[in-house]
Motif scaffolding. Structure first.
Motif, mmCIF file in Angstrom:
data_model
loop_
_atom_site.group_PDB
_atom_site.id
_atom_site.type_symbol
_atom_site.label_atom_id
_atom_site.label_comp_id
_atom_site.label_asym_id
_atom_site.label_seq_id
_atom_site.Cartn_x
_atom_site.Cartn_y
_atom_site.Cartn_z
ATOM 1 N N GLU A 127 59.506 72.957 -69.233
ATOM 2 C CA GLU A 127 60.823 72.465 -68.866
ATOM 3 C C GLU A 127 61.853 72.812 -69.932
ATOM 4 O OE1 GLU A 127 60.590 68.255 -68.048
ATOM 5 O OE2 GLU A 127 58.690 68.531 -67.011
ATOM 6 N N LYS A 128 61.448 72.728 -71.193
ATOM 7 C CA LYS A 128 62.358 73.009 -72.301
ATOM 8 C C LYS A 128 62.850 74.451 -72.251
ATOM 9 C CE LYS A 128 62.831 72.587 -77.310
ATOM 10 N NZ LYS A 128 64.244 72.538 -77.224
ATOM 11 N N SER A 129 61.962 75.388 -71.970
ATOM 12 C CA SER A 129 62.354 76.797 -71.865
ATOM 13 C C SER A 129 63.341 77.000 -70.725
ATOM 14 C CB SER A 129 61.119 77.676 -71.640
ATOM 15 O OG SER A 129 60.265 77.626 -72.755
ATOM 16 N N ALA A 130 63.075 76.356 -69.599
ATOM 17 C CA ALA A 130 63.978 76.469 -68.448
ATOM 18 C C ALA A 130 65.344 75.897 -68.782
ATOM 19 C CB ALA A 130 63.384 75.764 -67.237
ATOM 20 N N PHE A 147 59.471 78.998 -65.492
ATOM 21 C CA PHE A 147 58.976 78.970 -66.862
ATOM 22 C C PHE A 147 57.734 78.094 -66.967
ATOM 23 C CE2 PHE A 147 63.305 80.332 -67.553
ATOM 24 C CZ PHE A 147 63.197 81.194 -68.631
ATOM 25 N N MET A 148 56.997 78.291 -68.043
ATOM 26 C CA MET A 148 55.830 77.468 -68.335
ATOM 27 C C MET A 148 56.262 76.055 -68.729
ATOM 28 S SD MET A 148 52.526 77.466 -68.440
ATOM 29 C CE MET A 148 51.907 79.111 -68.675
ATOM 30 N N MET A 189 66.318 63.241 -68.308
ATOM 31 C CA MET A 189 66.968 63.725 -67.117
ATOM 32 C C MET A 189 65.925 63.835 -66.017
ATOM 33 S SD MET A 189 68.538 67.479 -66.173
ATOM 34 C CE MET A 189 68.784 67.882 -67.831
ATOM 35 N N GLN A 190 66.205 63.278 -64.869
ATOM 36 C CA GLN A 190 65.302 63.383 -63.732
ATOM 37 C C GLN A 190 65.711 64.593 -62.923
ATOM 38 O OE1 GLN A 190 64.260 59.881 -61.843
ATOM 39 N NE2 GLN A 190 63.169 60.866 -60.192
ATOM 40 N N CYS A 191 64.746 65.470 -62.659
ATOM 41 C CA CYS A 191 65.058 66.728 -61.993
ATOM 42 C C CYS A 191 64.849 66.700 -60.497
ATOM 43 C CB CYS A 191 64.211 67.843 -62.594
ATOM 44 S SG CYS A 191 64.630 68.176 -64.287
ATOM 45 N N SER A 192 64.038 65.806 -60.019
ATOM 46 C CA SER A 192 63.734 65.860 -58.601
ATOM 47 C C SER A 192 63.250 64.504 -58.120
ATOM 48 C CB SER A 192 62.635 66.893 -58.357
ATOM 49 O OG SER A 192 62.252 66.911 -57.022
ATOM 50 N N SER A 193 63.546 64.179 -56.882
ATOM 51 C CA SER A 193 62.984 62.983 -56.283
ATOM 52 C C SER A 193 61.563 63.293 -55.866
ATOM 53 C CB SER A 193 63.790 62.570 -55.059
ATOM 54 O OG SER A 193 65.090 62.240 -55.427
ATOM 55 N N VAL A 194 60.695 62.315 -55.996
ATOM 56 C CA VAL A 194 59.297 62.503 -55.648
ATOM 57 C C VAL A 194 58.994 61.707 -54.387
ATOM 58 C CG1 VAL A 194 56.939 62.145 -56.416
ATOM 59 C CG2 VAL A 194 58.678 62.829 -58.058
ATOM 60 N N PRO A 195 58.390 62.352 -53.379
ATOM 61 C CA PRO A 195 58.044 61.637 -52.162
ATOM 62 C C PRO A 195 57.157 60.431 -52.465
ATOM 63 C CG PRO A 195 57.693 63.984 -51.886
ATOM 64 C CD PRO A 195 57.997 63.748 -53.329
ATOM 65 N N THR A 196 57.323 59.358 -51.698
ATOM 66 C CA THR A 196 56.578 58.121 -51.895
ATOM 67 C C THR A 196 55.074 58.358 -51.883
ATOM 68 O OG1 THR A 196 58.375 56.972 -50.783
ATOM 69 C CG2 THR A 196 56.331 55.765 -51.054
ATOM 70 N N ALA A 197 54.607 59.252 -51.058
ATOM 71 C CA ALA A 197 53.169 59.513 -50.955
ATOM 72 C C ALA A 197 52.568 59.951 -52.285
ATOM 73 C CB ALA A 197 52.903 60.581 -49.903
ATOM 74 N N PHE A 198 53.361 60.580 -53.148
ATOM 75 C CA PHE A 198 52.828 61.082 -54.408
ATOM 76 C C PHE A 198 52.820 60.036 -55.510
ATOM 77 C CE2 PHE A 198 53.992 65.090 -52.368
ATOM 78 C CZ PHE A 198 52.767 65.728 -52.450
ATOM 79 N N LYS A 199 53.451 58.896 -55.284
ATOM 80 C CA LYS A 199 53.471 57.855 -56.307
ATOM 81 C C LYS A 199 52.071 57.312 -56.572
ATOM 82 C CE LYS A 199 58.246 56.661 -55.702
ATOM 83 N NZ LYS A 199 59.231 55.696 -55.300
ATOM 84 N N ALA A 250 59.581 71.426 -60.519
ATOM 85 C CA ALA A 250 60.992 71.294 -60.171
ATOM 86 C C ALA A 250 61.875 71.515 -61.374
ATOM 87 C CB ALA A 250 61.244 69.916 -59.560
ATOM 88 N N CYS A 251 61.440 71.091 -62.545
ATOM 89 C CA CYS A 251 62.249 71.190 -63.750
ATOM 90 C C CYS A 251 62.084 72.516 -64.472
ATOM 91 C CB CYS A 251 61.908 70.059 -64.707
ATOM 92 S SG CYS A 251 62.324 68.437 -64.076
ATOM 93 N N SER A 252 61.076 73.278 -64.120
ATOM 94 C CA SER A 252 60.841 74.532 -64.834
ATOM 95 C C SER A 252 61.183 75.763 -63.998
ATOM 96 C CB SER A 252 59.382 74.615 -65.296
ATOM 97 O OG SER A 252 58.504 74.680 -64.196
#
Length: 106
Positions: free
Chosen positions: A77-80, A74-75, A1-11, A24-26
């Motif tokens: 993603e699974k916990s969240a 959360f620390m 599951m994708q939780c968030s779009s990532v800005p191009t600059a961070f690729k 974003a996922c936690s």
């Protein structure tokens, strides 16, 4: 599951991208909180699902009362994910709460 779009600059920076997606996922948004619910109460309700980094109940700066929503990070993603599944729609301080991913594009 994708939780968030990532800005191009961070690729170009895989580590930065990983940290943004992980946060974003936690991080969860909690809505429908009682105006009496404070951070220790919120933490106690969510910590059974995993290690928590931060709990924040958003309060009115004038009255100091809760605005009825907050965040739990959360620390992992699974916990969240587990907390979201288990606590969404449950009662906390007499109110039915809604739990969503905080930074998920909708």
């Amino acid at each position: 599951m994708q939780c968030s779009s990532v800005p191009t600059a961070f690729k170009a920076f895989p580590l930065a991208r990983l940290l943004i997606i992980r946060q974003a996922c936690s991080k969860l948004f909690i809505g429908g909180l009682s105006h009496d619910t404070n951070e220790p109460v919120l933490k106690e309700a969510f910590e059974q699902h995993g290690e928590i980094i931060e709990v924040k109940v958003i309060c009115d700066h004038r009255s100091g009362k809760s605005k009825g929503y907050g965040f739990v990070q959360f620390m992992s993603e699974k916990s969240a994910s587990t907390a979201l599944e288990e606590l969404n729609g449950q009662l906390l301080d007499g109110r039915k709460i809604c739990v969503f991913y905080a930074n998920k594009d909708g």
